[in-house]
Scaffold this motif. Structure first.
Motif, PDB file in Angstrom:
ATOM      1  N   GLU A  87     -30.090  -5.725 123.913  1.00 19.03           N
ATOM      2  CA  GLU A  87     -28.810  -6.299 124.301  1.00 19.03           C
ATOM      3  C   GLU A  87     -27.872  -5.194 124.763  1.00 19.03           C
ATOM      4  N   CYS A  88     -27.112  -5.479 125.817  1.00 24.10           N
ATOM      5  CA  CYS A  88     -26.096  -4.540 126.279  1.00 24.10           C
ATOM      6  C   CYS A  88     -24.794  -4.889 125.561  1.00 24.10           C
TER       7      CYS A  88
ATOM      8  N   GLN B   6     -20.883 -12.862 126.282  1.00 22.39           N
ATOM      9  CA  GLN B   6     -20.486 -13.769 127.356  1.00 22.39           C
ATOM     10  C   GLN B   6     -20.814 -15.204 126.957  1.00 22.39           C
TER      11      GLN B   6
ATOM     12  N   ALA C 182     -22.228 -18.823 127.739  1.00 24.21           N
ATOM     13  CA  ALA C 182     -23.160 -19.467 128.653  1.00 24.21           C
ATOM     14  C   ALA C 182     -23.069 -20.979 128.441  1.00 24.21           C
TER      15      ALA C 182
ATOM     16  N   HIS D 153     -23.579 -14.837 124.011  1.00 23.79           N
ATOM     17  CA  HIS D 153     -24.571 -13.785 123.748  1.00 23.79           C
ATOM     18  C   HIS D 153     -24.268 -12.579 124.615  1.00 23.79           C
ATOM     19  N   TRP D 154     -24.832 -11.442 124.214  1.00 24.27           N
ATOM     20  CA  TRP D 154     -24.746 -10.242 125.029  1.00 24.27           C
ATOM     21  C   TRP D 154     -25.843 -10.307 126.078  1.00 24.27           C
ATOM     22  N   PRO D 155     -25.623  -9.663 127.208  1.00 29.32           N
ATOM     23  CA  PRO D 155     -26.684  -9.645 128.230  1.00 29.32           C
ATOM     24  C   PRO D 155     -27.952  -8.993 127.674  1.00 29.32           C
ATOM     25  N   TRP D 156     -29.082  -9.557 128.011  1.00 27.33           N
ATOM     26  CA  TRP D 156     -30.378  -9.054 127.562  1.00 27.33           C
ATOM     27  C   TRP D 156     -30.959  -8.236 128.696  1.00 27.33           C
ATOM     28  N   MET D 157     -31.192  -6.949 128.452  1.00 28.77           N
ATOM     29  CA  MET D 157     -31.602  -6.029 129.508  1.00 28.77           C
ATOM     30  C   MET D 157     -32.932  -5.357 129.154  1.00 28.77           C
TER      31      MET D 157
ATOM     32  N   CYS E 137     -27.117   0.303 135.225  1.00 30.77           N
ATOM     33  CA  CYS E 137     -25.887  -0.236 135.803  1.00 30.77           C
ATOM     34  C   CYS E 137     -24.863   0.901 135.921  1.00 30.77           C
TER      35      CYS E 137
END
Length: 112
Positions: free
Chosen positions: A25-26, A32, A34, A52-56, A62
């Motif tokens: 997670e970032c 964010q 959803a 949830h946090w962005p899954w990277m 970035c």
């Protein structure tokens, strides 16, 4: 020049589930929101929400990259945090017991 990747970023919280180690997670920004809809939901006309946090993946990158440092609080894992909480609880209890004994030993004068 190659751009640094998420795998060495201080904001990445690695996924520790078996088979997901390459992702994480970032945590650069708050989670964010959803919107989703589910067929067969109690009220399908109403959307559902989750955050949830962005899954990277670790090989992504970035413009927000910052190198991870060993002393960075973001690099603490859940085990480190649990140990810290347990230590704090033990410290509070060790202070509370003598205070309780002190209070119990005090004489209370009753006046009629």
């Amino acid at each position: 020049m190659t751009q640094p990747t998420c795998s060495t970023c201080r904001f990445r919280q690695p996924d520790t589930r078996p088979g997901y180690e390459i992702a994480g997670e970032c945590r650069r920004y708050p989670p964010q929101i959803a919107v989703w809809t589910v067929t067969g939901h109690d009220n399908p006309s109403q959307p559902g929400f989750e955050q949830h946090w962005p899954w990277m993946a670790g090989d992504q990158s970035c413009g927000e990259y910052q190198a991870r440092k060993e002393t960075d609080p973001m690099t603490l894992n859940r085990f480190d945090i649990a140990i810290g909480i347990i230590a704090a609880i033990i410290a509070i209890i060790s202070l509370a017991i003598p205070l309780g004994q002190f209070i119990a030993n005090q004489r209370v004068e009753h006046r009629p």
